[in-house]
Write an enzyme that holds these catalytic residues in place. Structure first.
Site, PDB file in Angstrom:
ATOM      1  N   HIS A 181       0.813  -1.221   0.000  1.00  0.00           N
ATOM      2  CA  HIS A 181       0.000   0.000   0.000  1.00  0.00           C
ATOM      3  C   HIS A 181       0.853   1.280   0.000  1.00  0.00           C
ATOM      4  O   HIS A 181       0.675   2.122  -0.889  1.00  0.00           O
ATOM      5  CB  HIS A 181      -1.000  -0.006   1.161  1.00  0.00           C
ATOM      6  CG  HIS A 181      -1.693   1.296   1.339  1.00  0.00           C
ATOM      7  ND1 HIS A 181      -2.585   1.805   0.404  1.00  0.00           N
ATOM      8  CD2 HIS A 181      -1.604   2.231   2.319  1.00  0.00           C
ATOM      9  CE1 HIS A 181      -3.018   2.992   0.818  1.00  0.00           C
ATOM     10  NE2 HIS A 181      -2.439   3.260   1.976  1.00  0.00           N
TER      11      HIS A 181
ATOM     12  N   HIS B 276       3.638   6.995   5.602  1.00  0.00           N
ATOM     13  CA  HIS B 276       2.411   7.646   6.055  1.00  0.00           C
ATOM     14  C   HIS B 276       1.581   6.849   7.051  1.00  0.00           C
ATOM     15  O   HIS B 276       0.828   7.432   7.821  1.00  0.00           O
ATOM     16  CB  HIS B 276       1.549   8.104   4.866  1.00  0.00           C
ATOM     17  CG  HIS B 276       0.717   7.044   4.227  1.00  0.00           C
ATOM     18  ND1 HIS B 276       1.196   6.204   3.238  1.00  0.00           N
ATOM     19  CD2 HIS B 276      -0.568   6.690   4.435  1.00  0.00           C
ATOM     20  CE1 HIS B 276       0.238   5.394   2.872  1.00  0.00           C
ATOM     21  NE2 HIS B 276      -0.851   5.653   3.579  1.00  0.00           N
ATOM     22  N   ASP B 277       1.699   5.541   7.100  1.00  0.00           N
ATOM     23  CA  ASP B 277       0.920   4.737   8.045  1.00  0.00           C
ATOM     24  C   ASP B 277       1.751   4.186   9.206  1.00  0.00           C
ATOM     25  O   ASP B 277       1.223   3.450  10.039  1.00  0.00           O
ATOM     26  CB  ASP B 277       0.243   3.566   7.325  1.00  0.00           C
ATOM     27  CG  ASP B 277      -1.012   3.991   6.579  1.00  0.00           C
ATOM     28  OD1 ASP B 277      -1.622   5.014   6.947  1.00  0.00           O
ATOM     29  OD2 ASP B 277      -1.391   3.297   5.617  1.00  0.00           O
TER      30      ASP B 277
ATOM     31  N   GLU C  30       0.453   5.634  12.739  1.00  0.00           N
ATOM     32  CA  GLU C  30      -0.919   5.190  13.010  1.00  0.00           C
ATOM     33  C   GLU C  30      -1.019   3.679  13.218  1.00  0.00           C
ATOM     34  O   GLU C  30      -1.758   3.213  14.084  1.00  0.00           O
ATOM     35  CB  GLU C  30      -1.779   5.606  11.813  1.00  0.00           C
ATOM     36  CG  GLU C  30      -3.231   5.767  12.082  1.00  0.00           C
ATOM     37  CD  GLU C  30      -3.926   6.392  10.884  1.00  0.00           C
ATOM     38  OE1 GLU C  30      -4.820   5.732  10.342  1.00  0.00           O
ATOM     39  OE2 GLU C  30      -3.562   7.522  10.491  1.00  0.00           O
ATOM     40  N   ASP C  31      -0.281   2.921  12.443  1.00  0.00           N
ATOM     41  CA  ASP C  31      -0.463   1.462  12.431  1.00  0.00           C
ATOM     42  C   ASP C  31       0.672   0.651  13.053  1.00  0.00           C
ATOM     43  O   ASP C  31       0.505  -0.543  13.294  1.00  0.00           O
ATOM     44  CB  ASP C  31      -0.653   0.972  10.992  1.00  0.00           C
ATOM     45  CG  ASP C  31      -1.923   1.490  10.349  1.00  0.00           C
ATOM     46  OD1 ASP C  31      -2.827   1.938  11.081  1.00  0.00           O
ATOM     47  OD2 ASP C  31      -2.003   1.456   9.112  1.00  0.00           O
TER      48      ASP C  31
ATOM     49  N   ASP D  21      -3.357   8.514  -1.324  1.00  0.00           N
ATOM     50  CA  ASP D  21      -3.795   7.485  -0.382  1.00  0.00           C
ATOM     51  C   ASP D  21      -5.266   7.135  -0.600  1.00  0.00           C
ATOM     52  O   ASP D  21      -5.636   5.961  -0.661  1.00  0.00           O
ATOM     53  CB  ASP D  21      -3.552   7.974   1.046  1.00  0.00           C
ATOM     54  CG  ASP D  21      -3.886   6.938   2.106  1.00  0.00           C
ATOM     55  OD1 ASP D  21      -3.622   5.739   1.896  1.00  0.00           O
ATOM     56  OD2 ASP D  21      -4.390   7.347   3.167  1.00  0.00           O
TER      57      ASP D  21
END
Length: 185
Positions: free
Chosen positions: A41, A66-67, A70-71, A127
């Site tokens: 992704h 970018h994630d 958050e993840d 995204d």
């Protein structure tokens, strides 16, 4: 020692971000029926940016990362230490605050994304487009038609506030968004 060109430095930053992101996401899978490796992704998000003419290494590095906050539990301080303040700031701009309820996070995306930096808006456009592609072609196993349609509508609401950022990226989003009609056919 040979001095690196700006191009080489930028390429190094992007590959450093790719390596870091791959390590951070190494045990994660997407929720699709094939359990696709998650790292695909962020790579797709960065690749779409490049395809649409974005060559800024800070934007591309932030897209790959970018994630991670958050993840993956990566901290802003870790990003700043390894990639610099500009990359860390950009990643934080596109990171949702997971301590907030889901509906509030979605509302903030719709109302606040337009006030983000150009880099953050470009990443958000890419995204949303990549996520929509996935939802259209290989959705999470437990997402019925209503949930997929709702995701399409939310994504459009966010993108409509920032489409001026990049007509090329917005056109990519629009092409995928039109596929929502296939979901209801």
């Amino acid at each position: 020692m040979m001095k690196q060109s700006k191009y080489t430095q930028g390429l190094g930053l992007v590959f450093n971000a790719l390596t870091f992101s791959a390590e951070a996401h190494k045990r994660q899978r997407r929720k699709d029926s094939e359990a696709t490796p998650y790292i695909n992704h962020p790579i797709e998000v960065a690749n779409l940016l490049v395809t649409c003419g974005v060559t800024d290494p800070i934007t591309l590095a932030a897209a790959l990362l970018h994630d991670t906050v958050e993840d993956c539990g990566v901290t802003r301080a870790q990003l700043a230490s390894r990639f610099g303040e500009e990359v860390a700031n950009t990643v934080m701009e596109v990171t949702d605050d997971k301590s907030l309820p889901k509906l509030r996070r979605k509302r903030l995306q719709t109302t606040q994304t337009r006030f983000k930096s150009e880099r953050a808006r470009q990443i958000k456009l890419s995204d949303k487009t990549c996520n929509l592609r996935d939802v259209a072609s290989n959705p999470p196993k437990d997402w019925d038609l209503a949930r997929r349609s709702k995701y399409f509508e939310h994504s459009a609401a966010v993108v409509n506030t920032i489409r001026h950022t990049s007509p090329t990226l917005a056109a990519q989003f629009d092409a995928v968004y039109k596929r929502r009609l296939e979901l209801t056919a």
